[in-house]
Design a protein around this motif. Structure first.
Motif, PDB file in Angstrom:
ATOM      1  N   PHE A  78       0.836  -1.185  -0.022  1.00  0.00           N
ATOM      2  CA  PHE A  78       0.113  -0.099  -0.056  1.00  0.00           C
ATOM      3  C   PHE A  78       1.085   1.268   0.072  1.00  0.00           C
ATOM      4  N   ILE A  79       0.242   2.376  -0.159  1.00  0.00           N
ATOM      5  CA  ILE A  79       1.073   3.635  -0.413  1.00  0.00           C
ATOM      6  C   ILE A  79       0.666   4.579   0.880  1.00  0.00           C
ATOM      7  N   ASN A  80       1.597   5.262   1.170  1.00  0.00           N
ATOM      8  CA  ASN A  80       1.491   6.434   2.478  1.00  0.00           C
ATOM      9  C   ASN A  80       2.348   7.502   1.514  1.00  0.00           C
ATOM     10  N   GLY A  81       1.598   8.650   1.557  1.00  0.00           N
ATOM     11  CA  GLY A  81       2.405   9.766   1.398  1.00  0.00           C
ATOM     12  C   GLY A  81       3.424  10.167   2.533  1.00  0.00           C
ATOM     13  N   ILE A  82       4.398  10.766   2.314  1.00  0.00           N
ATOM     14  CA  ILE A  82       5.566  10.903   3.138  1.00  0.00           C
ATOM     15  C   ILE A  82       6.104  12.337   3.343  1.00  0.00           C
ATOM     16  N   GLN A  83       5.843  13.228   2.054  1.00  0.00           N
ATOM     17  CA  GLN A  83       6.339  14.422   1.816  1.00  0.00           C
ATOM     18  C   GLN A  83       5.454  15.224   0.784  1.00  0.00           C
ATOM     19  N   LEU A  84       5.028  16.244   1.093  1.00  0.00           N
ATOM     20  CA  LEU A  84       4.364  17.315   0.122  1.00  0.00           C
ATOM     21  C   LEU A  84       4.959  18.544   0.260  1.00  0.00           C
ATOM     22  N   SER A  85       5.304  19.007  -1.057  1.00  0.00           N
ATOM     23  CA  SER A  85       5.913  20.688  -0.993  1.00  0.00           C
ATOM     24  C   SER A  85       4.989  21.158  -2.106  1.00  0.00           C
ATOM     25  N   ILE A  86       4.186  22.201  -1.824  1.00  0.00           N
ATOM     26  CA  ILE A  86       3.503  23.074  -2.664  1.00  0.00           C
ATOM     27  C   ILE A  86       3.630  24.670  -2.806  1.00  0.00           C
ATOM     28  N   THR A 109      10.807   1.335  -3.548  1.00  0.00           N
ATOM     29  CA  THR A 109      10.299   1.671  -2.086  1.00  0.00           C
ATOM     30  C   THR A 109       9.938   3.272  -2.147  1.00  0.00           C
ATOM     31  N   THR A 110      10.059   4.103  -3.141  1.00  0.00           N
ATOM     32  CA  THR A 110       9.442   5.578  -3.183  1.00  0.00           C
ATOM     33  C   THR A 110       9.297   5.998  -4.659  1.00  0.00           C
ATOM     34  N   HIS A 111       7.966   6.851  -4.692  1.00  0.00           N
ATOM     35  CA  HIS A 111       7.827   7.234  -5.741  1.00  0.00           C
ATOM     36  C   HIS A 111       7.771   8.800  -5.820  1.00  0.00           C
ATOM     37  N   LEU A 112       8.181   9.609  -6.627  1.00  0.00           N
ATOM     38  CA  LEU A 112       8.090  10.883  -6.546  1.00  0.00           C
ATOM     39  C   LEU A 112       7.367  11.612  -7.502  1.00  0.00           C
ATOM     40  N   TRP A 113       6.469  12.245  -7.475  1.00  0.00           N
ATOM     41  CA  TRP A 113       5.230  12.888  -8.333  1.00  0.00           C
ATOM     42  C   TRP A 113       5.733  14.379  -8.378  1.00  0.00           C
ATOM     43  N   GLU A 114       5.307  14.961  -9.627  1.00  0.00           N
ATOM     44  CA  GLU A 114       5.078  16.479  -9.774  1.00  0.00           C
ATOM     45  C   GLU A 114       3.710  16.570 -10.075  1.00  0.00           C
ATOM     46  N   VAL A 115       2.975  17.382  -9.299  1.00  0.00           N
ATOM     47  CA  VAL A 115       1.562  17.728  -9.396  1.00  0.00           C
ATOM     48  C   VAL A 115       1.296  18.902  -9.915  1.00  0.00           C
ATOM     49  N   THR A 116       0.861  19.226 -11.249  1.00  0.00           N
ATOM     50  CA  THR A 116       0.417  20.626 -11.594  1.00  0.00           C
ATOM     51  C   THR A 116      -1.075  20.865 -11.645  1.00  0.00           C
ATOM     52  N   ILE A 117      -1.342  22.018 -10.790  1.00  0.00           N
ATOM     53  CA  ILE A 117      -2.744  22.234 -10.683  1.00  0.00           C
ATOM     54  C   ILE A 117      -3.013  23.663 -11.457  1.00  0.00           C
ATOM     55  N   MET A 130       5.303  15.440  -4.537  1.00  0.00           N
ATOM     56  CA  MET A 130       4.881  14.676  -3.509  1.00  0.00           C
ATOM     57  C   MET A 130       5.844  13.341  -3.493  1.00  0.00           C
ATOM     58  N   THR A 131       6.334  12.979  -2.421  1.00  0.00           N
ATOM     59  CA  THR A 131       6.883  11.488  -2.335  1.00  0.00           C
ATOM     60  C   THR A 131       6.307  10.563  -1.506  1.00  0.00           C
ATOM     61  N   ASN A 132       5.978   9.438  -2.156  1.00  0.00           N
ATOM     62  CA  ASN A 132       5.117   8.220  -1.509  1.00  0.00           C
ATOM     63  C   ASN A 132       6.157   7.159  -1.075  1.00  0.00           C
ATOM     64  N   ILE A 133       5.788   6.538  -0.229  1.00  0.00           N
ATOM     65  CA  ILE A 133       6.333   5.334   0.335  1.00  0.00           C
ATOM     66  C   ILE A 133       5.668   4.124  -0.044  1.00  0.00           C
ATOM     67  N   VAL A 134       6.434   3.056  -0.650  1.00  0.00           N
ATOM     68  CA  VAL A 134       5.603   1.773  -0.637  1.00  0.00           C
ATOM     69  C   VAL A 134       5.861   0.782   0.393  1.00  0.00           C
ATOM     70  N   LEU A 135       4.861   0.515   1.166  1.00  0.00           N
ATOM     71  CA  LEU A 135       4.699  -0.352   2.196  1.00  0.00           C
ATOM     72  C   LEU A 135       4.318  -1.675   1.863  1.00  0.00           C
ATOM     73  N   ASP A 136       4.855  -2.782   2.855  1.00  0.00           N
ATOM     74  CA  ASP A 136       4.300  -4.221   2.635  1.00  0.00           C
ATOM     75  C   ASP A 136       3.187  -4.162   3.680  1.00  0.00           C
ATOM     76  N   ILE A 137       2.158  -4.961   3.114  1.00  0.00           N
ATOM     77  CA  ILE A 137       0.891  -5.261   4.196  1.00  0.00           C
ATOM     78  C   ILE A 137       1.377  -6.389   5.129  1.00  0.00           C
ATOM     79  N   HIS A 138       1.583  -6.316   6.153  1.00  0.00           N
ATOM     80  CA  HIS A 138       1.608  -7.417   7.083  1.00  0.00           C
ATOM     81  C   HIS A 138       0.555  -8.338   7.549  1.00  0.00           C
ATOM     82  N   LYS A 139       0.660  -9.489   6.934  1.00  0.00           N
ATOM     83  CA  LYS A 139      -0.546 -10.267   7.350  1.00  0.00           C
ATOM     84  C   LYS A 139      -0.371 -10.965   8.726  1.00  0.00           C
TER      85      LYS A 139
END
Length: 140
Positions: A78-86, A109-117, A130-139
């Motif tokens: 699953f994804i969690n956002g870890i940093q947003l700069s706007i 383990t990380t994704h970096l996005w540019e978001v234009t509004i 925006m930086t997202n981290i990819v985390l494992d689902i622990h069952k």
């Protein structure tokens, strides 16, 4: 899934969330982007009648987080956002804004996005990273 099914799935996942409260709707998707729109009205204004920066940030984070879902194994991650700069460039009182996320970096383990509004006239309103981290689902 085709484009229509993808957008429908993203919009269904927004039910009973902040995205529904702000009336954010995913409207376009391609191989390297995801776009959502949000109406600008009194629900997203700050006290001076302008689009609230927090609402714009919520739009940017929503589309940036959703876009990362294209690159993960949904059964195990699953994804969690870890940093947003706007940066807010221009004010907006009414109409519609469109946020488009484009991938800058797609790591394991990380994704970096540019978001234009932009607004309905394609005028630049804000730019976010925006930086997202990819985390494992622990069952259990």
């Amino acid at each position: 899934m085709n484009k229509t099914e993808i957008l429908k799935a993203f919009n269904e996942r927004s039910k009973n969330t902040l995205m529904e409260t702000l009336d954010i709707e995913y409207v376009n998707v391609g191989d390297d982007f995801l776009t959502a729109k949000m109406p600008v009205n009194t629900r997203v204004h700050q006290p001076y009648g302008q689009l609230h920066g927090g609402a714009t940030a919520a739009l940017a984070e929503s589309v940036g987080s959703a876009a990362s879902n294209f690159f993960i194994d949904h059964k195990n991650q699953f994804i969690n956002g870890i940093q947003l700069s706007i940066n807010h460039i221009k004010g907006k009182r009414e109409g519609t804004v469109f946020a488009t996320a484009k991938n800058i970096h797609k790591g394991r383990t990380t994704h970096l996005w540019e978001v234009t509004i932009v607004d309905e006239n394609n005028q630049l309103i804000s730019v976010a990273k925006m930086t997202n981290i990819v985390l494992d689902i622990h069952k259990k």
